[in-house]
Scaffold this motif. Sequence first.
Motif, PDB file in Angstrom:
ATOM      1  N   VAL A  54      54.309  28.649  84.022  1.00  0.00           N
ATOM      2  CA  VAL A  54      53.836  28.494  82.644  1.00  0.00           C
ATOM      3  C   VAL A  54      54.954  28.691  81.613  1.00  0.00           C
ATOM      4  O   VAL A  54      54.977  28.039  80.582  1.00  0.00           O
ATOM      5  CB  VAL A  54      52.591  29.386  82.395  1.00  0.00           C
ATOM      6  N   ARG A  55      55.886  29.608  81.909  1.00  0.00           N
ATOM      7  CA  ARG A  55      57.068  29.788  81.061  1.00  0.00           C
ATOM      8  C   ARG A  55      58.302  29.772  81.951  1.00  0.00           C
ATOM      9  O   ARG A  55      58.227  30.122  83.124  1.00  0.00           O
ATOM     10  CB  ARG A  55      56.989  31.123  80.301  1.00  0.00           C
TER      11      ARG A  55
ATOM     12  N   TYR B 224      51.703  22.137  74.877  1.00  0.00           N
ATOM     13  CA  TYR B 224      52.794  23.003  75.361  1.00  0.00           C
ATOM     14  C   TYR B 224      52.659  23.335  76.840  1.00  0.00           C
ATOM     15  O   TYR B 224      53.542  23.965  77.414  1.00  0.00           O
ATOM     16  CB  TYR B 224      52.774  24.326  74.567  1.00  0.00           C
TER      17      TYR B 224
ATOM     18  N   SER C 219      57.979  28.447  75.258  1.00  0.00           N
ATOM     19  CA  SER C 219      58.996  28.071  76.229  1.00  0.00           C
ATOM     20  C   SER C 219      58.759  26.598  76.582  1.00  0.00           C
ATOM     21  O   SER C 219      57.685  26.255  77.070  1.00  0.00           O
ATOM     22  CB  SER C 219      58.810  28.985  77.455  1.00  0.00           C
TER      23      SER C 219
ATOM     24  N   LEU D 197      50.577  32.347  70.786  1.00  0.00           N
ATOM     25  CA  LEU D 197      51.824  31.683  71.167  1.00  0.00           C
ATOM     26  C   LEU D 197      52.655  31.483  69.897  1.00  0.00           C
ATOM     27  O   LEU D 197      52.237  30.746  68.995  1.00  0.00           O
ATOM     28  CB  LEU D 197      51.456  30.338  71.814  1.00  0.00           C
TER      29      LEU D 197
ATOM     30  N   ARG E 254      58.324  23.238  78.385  1.00  0.00           N
ATOM     31  CA  ARG E 254      58.105  22.887  79.790  1.00  0.00           C
ATOM     32  C   ARG E 254      58.265  21.390  79.969  1.00  0.00           C
ATOM     33  O   ARG E 254      57.549  20.616  79.317  1.00  0.00           O
ATOM     34  CB  ARG E 254      56.701  23.318  80.256  1.00  0.00           C
TER      35      ARG E 254
ATOM     36  N   GLN F 150      45.815  31.108  70.019  1.00  0.00           N
ATOM     37  CA  GLN F 150      47.175  30.530  70.045  1.00  0.00           C
ATOM     38  C   GLN F 150      47.890  30.597  68.705  1.00  0.00           C
ATOM     39  O   GLN F 150      49.011  31.049  68.629  1.00  0.00           O
ATOM     40  CB  GLN F 150      47.200  29.082  70.589  1.00  0.00           C
TER      41      GLN F 150
ATOM     42  N   ASP G 135      44.917  34.957  73.321  1.00  0.00           N
ATOM     43  CA  ASP G 135      46.322  34.641  73.597  1.00  0.00           C
ATOM     44  C   ASP G 135      46.938  34.108  72.302  1.00  0.00           C
ATOM     45  O   ASP G 135      46.300  33.330  71.589  1.00  0.00           O
ATOM     46  CB  ASP G 135      46.455  33.507  74.636  1.00  0.00           C
TER      47      ASP G 135
ATOM     48  N   GLN H  38      40.459  27.597  84.314  1.00  0.00           N
ATOM     49  CA  GLN H  38      41.267  27.442  83.102  1.00  0.00           C
ATOM     50  C   GLN H  38      40.377  27.263  81.886  1.00  0.00           C
ATOM     51  O   GLN H  38      40.783  27.489  80.760  1.00  0.00           O
ATOM     52  CB  GLN H  38      42.225  26.253  83.233  1.00  0.00           C
TER      53      GLN H  38
ATOM     54  N   PHE I 279      52.920  35.610  73.508  1.00  0.00           N
ATOM     55  CA  PHE I 279      54.036  34.932  74.171  1.00  0.00           C
ATOM     56  C   PHE I 279      54.897  34.206  73.161  1.00  0.00           C
ATOM     57  O   PHE I 279      54.418  33.814  72.104  1.00  0.00           O
ATOM     58  CB  PHE I 279      53.504  33.881  75.158  1.00  0.00           C
ATOM     59  N   LYS I 280      56.169  33.974  73.539  1.00  0.00           N
ATOM     60  CA  LYS I 280      56.976  33.057  72.724  1.00  0.00           C
ATOM     61  C   LYS I 280      57.100  31.738  73.457  1.00  0.00           C
ATOM     62  O   LYS I 280      57.168  31.702  74.692  1.00  0.00           O
ATOM     63  CB  LYS I 280      58.316  33.667  72.332  1.00  0.00           C
TER      64      LYS I 280
ATOM     65  N   PRO J 147      41.268  32.381  73.721  1.00  0.00           N
ATOM     66  CA  PRO J 147      42.621  32.156  73.191  1.00  0.00           C
ATOM     67  C   PRO J 147      42.620  31.407  71.851  1.00  0.00           C
ATOM     68  O   PRO J 147      42.002  30.361  71.720  1.00  0.00           O
ATOM     69  CB  PRO J 147      43.298  31.326  74.282  1.00  0.00           C
TER      70      PRO J 147
HETATM   71  N1  SAH Z   1      43.619  28.187  80.372  1.00  0.00           N
HETATM   72  C1  SAH Z   1      43.960  29.286  79.619  1.00  0.00           C
HETATM   73  C2  SAH Z   1      45.243  29.966  79.964  1.00  0.00           C
HETATM   74  C3  SAH Z   1      46.462  29.147  80.147  1.00  0.00           C
HETATM   75  S1  SAH Z   1      48.000  29.905  80.408  1.00  0.00           S
HETATM   76  C4  SAH Z   1      43.850  28.872  78.162  1.00  0.00           C
HETATM   77  O1  SAH Z   1      43.497  27.789  77.846  1.00  0.00           O
HETATM   78  O2  SAH Z   1      44.085  29.673  77.318  1.00  0.00           O
HETATM   79  C5  SAH Z   1      47.910  31.404  79.499  1.00  0.00           C
HETATM   80  C6  SAH Z   1      48.605  31.418  78.203  1.00  0.00           C
HETATM   81  O3  SAH Z   1      49.980  31.175  78.360  1.00  0.00           O
HETATM   82  C7  SAH Z   1      48.158  30.380  77.209  1.00  0.00           C
HETATM   83  O4  SAH Z   1      46.974  30.716  76.581  1.00  0.00           O
HETATM   84  C8  SAH Z   1      49.327  30.331  76.249  1.00  0.00           C
HETATM   85  O5  SAH Z   1      49.198  31.276  75.216  1.00  0.00           O
HETATM   86  C9  SAH Z   1      50.499  30.708  77.132  1.00  0.00           C
HETATM   87  N2  SAH Z   1      51.356  29.547  77.387  1.00  0.00           N
HETATM   88  C10 SAH Z   1      51.017  28.366  77.943  1.00  0.00           C
HETATM   89  N3  SAH Z   1      52.066  27.530  77.944  1.00  0.00           N
HETATM   90  C11 SAH Z   1      53.101  28.180  77.373  1.00  0.00           C
HETATM   91  C12 SAH Z   1      54.466  27.829  77.058  1.00  0.00           C
HETATM   92  N4  SAH Z   1      54.930  26.630  77.307  1.00  0.00           N
HETATM   93  N5  SAH Z   1      55.225  28.781  76.478  1.00  0.00           N
HETATM   94  C13 SAH Z   1      54.752  30.005  76.192  1.00  0.00           C
HETATM   95  N6  SAH Z   1      53.491  30.372  76.456  1.00  0.00           N
HETATM   96  C14 SAH Z   1      52.655  29.484  77.024  1.00  0.00           C
END
Ligand code: SAH
Length: 440
Positions: free
Chosen positions: A51-52, A162, A333, A301, A335, A261, A299, A200, A330-331, A259
């Motif tokens: 994920v990151r 993201y 990242s 971001l 992908r 975000q 969550d 998810q 989170f910060k 979440p």
């Molecule tokens: N399905 C869930 C969780 C997904 S991953 C949802 O929809 O919320 C968990 C968390 O990781 C996400 O909610 C997001 O805040 C974070 N995340 C996902 N992709 C990311 C990225 N590219 N960089 C940083 N954080 C990320």
Amino acid sequence: MKRRRFFIETHGCQMNAYDSSIIGEALKRCGYDEARNAAEADIILINTCSVRERAERKALSRLAEYNAMRTSNRHVRIGIVGCMAQRLGEELVKSKVRPDFIIGPDAYDSIPRVIEDLEREQLPIVNTYRNSSAIYTFRPSRYDEVTAFVTIMRGCNNYCSYCVVPYVRGPERSKPYREIMSEISHLVHLGVKEVTLLGQNVNSYNDGEVDFPRLLEMVNEIDGLVRIRFTTSHPKDLSQRVIRVMRDLPKVCEYLHLPLQSGSDRILKLMNRSYTFASYCDLIASIRSAIPDIALSTDILVGFPGETPEDHEATLRALGEIRFDSAFMFKYSPRSGTVASQLEDDVSEEEKIRRLNEVIQLQNSIVDEKKRALVGKNVEILVEGQSQRHPDHLYGRTRKNWLAIVPSKGVSKGEVVVAKVTSATRWMLTCECTSKKVRA
Ligand code: SAH
Ligand code: SF4
Ligand code: F3S
């Protein structure tokens, strides 16, 4: 002959934790026992997260550490499984430290064949085929915990701009409800008191016969099960019906992970989240009016491409207004392969760190206030086991998912107790037991 042993190190989300149980069961059926640590294992698996970038870097450095354990007389096999296995596949074979096998999340049914190939030294093995109907069921012969994760769906169709999950986990698919019911009944038979239903986006669960609120009603009927949690809910799919069902079902805990975000509509749009901050707040208002004392987590971001200081302020304001009971922060990242990775990652690393720290500091102060207000109140705790740090205490969780400890005297694992909070830190409630609701 001494039985061979496996060790699994799990990174990433709860869905990976569930998958590690599935993999562990498959290995036991192949004649392996679980090792207490990597040093005594014949096979080491790292169940990875993509994920990151940091998560992938960590997995690679663990791979190098395990690789260093190989000696001429220690014949350990090392595998990479999970999301990074899926994302990098063959590329991992070419990397400096080469794993012996690589299995993606749709290919865990190939484990018996992988074991045969390992024994025949046909290396490396790469199974990253896609199987959009892959669904696994966890049916262990014994299980020592009182809580369990139960994955009810796999994959994701949401394509938040993201996020790498839809690419590594494939399209959304729901496990047939009969499988879920028999899996949970089996776990309850083995002593489980609380299940967390995983996906998810659990609110879009639908196996063609049963949707998510109906599934909650059915799980609530399982005798011997005491608590139900679920995660994750996407705000766009959390319906009024789910809220009503949560309110009405006694076993569903007063806890919801939703979440957000970002607090900025402009960023939410770029993230492809399909809600605005105002519509998110309306949802929170209806949840709080149905279940006034619900605990909410989220969550956040920070540092998404193009996030301005104003957008960031909007996120801080949002946290101050909603006052979540907990948050994962989170910060951003980038992908590769995601839509956002084509945007310029223009918030500098220092600025991302600054914004993340600001968000964490504000959220921590909110949690501290909320925790302090709990002192003197009664909470209901499901006792999960011996506390590591406090030898004469047992630990468990309240219905709202706070970690709590109670003195061990007269209390057993698996019991639900009502306890008075005597002191509270950000991470832990210290409690005194006042009565018992459910005996072990
Ligand atoms: N399905 C869930 C969780 C997904 S991953 C949802 O929809 O919320 C968990 C968390 O990781 C996400 O909610 C997001 O805040 C974070 N995340 C996902 N992709 C990311 C990225 N590219 N960089 C940083 N954080 C990320
Ligand atoms: Fe990723 Fe969005 Fe799916 Fe969650 S809902 S897994 S953030 S794409
Ligand atoms: Fe990570 Fe895969 Fe979960 S990418 S967050 S382990 S689904």
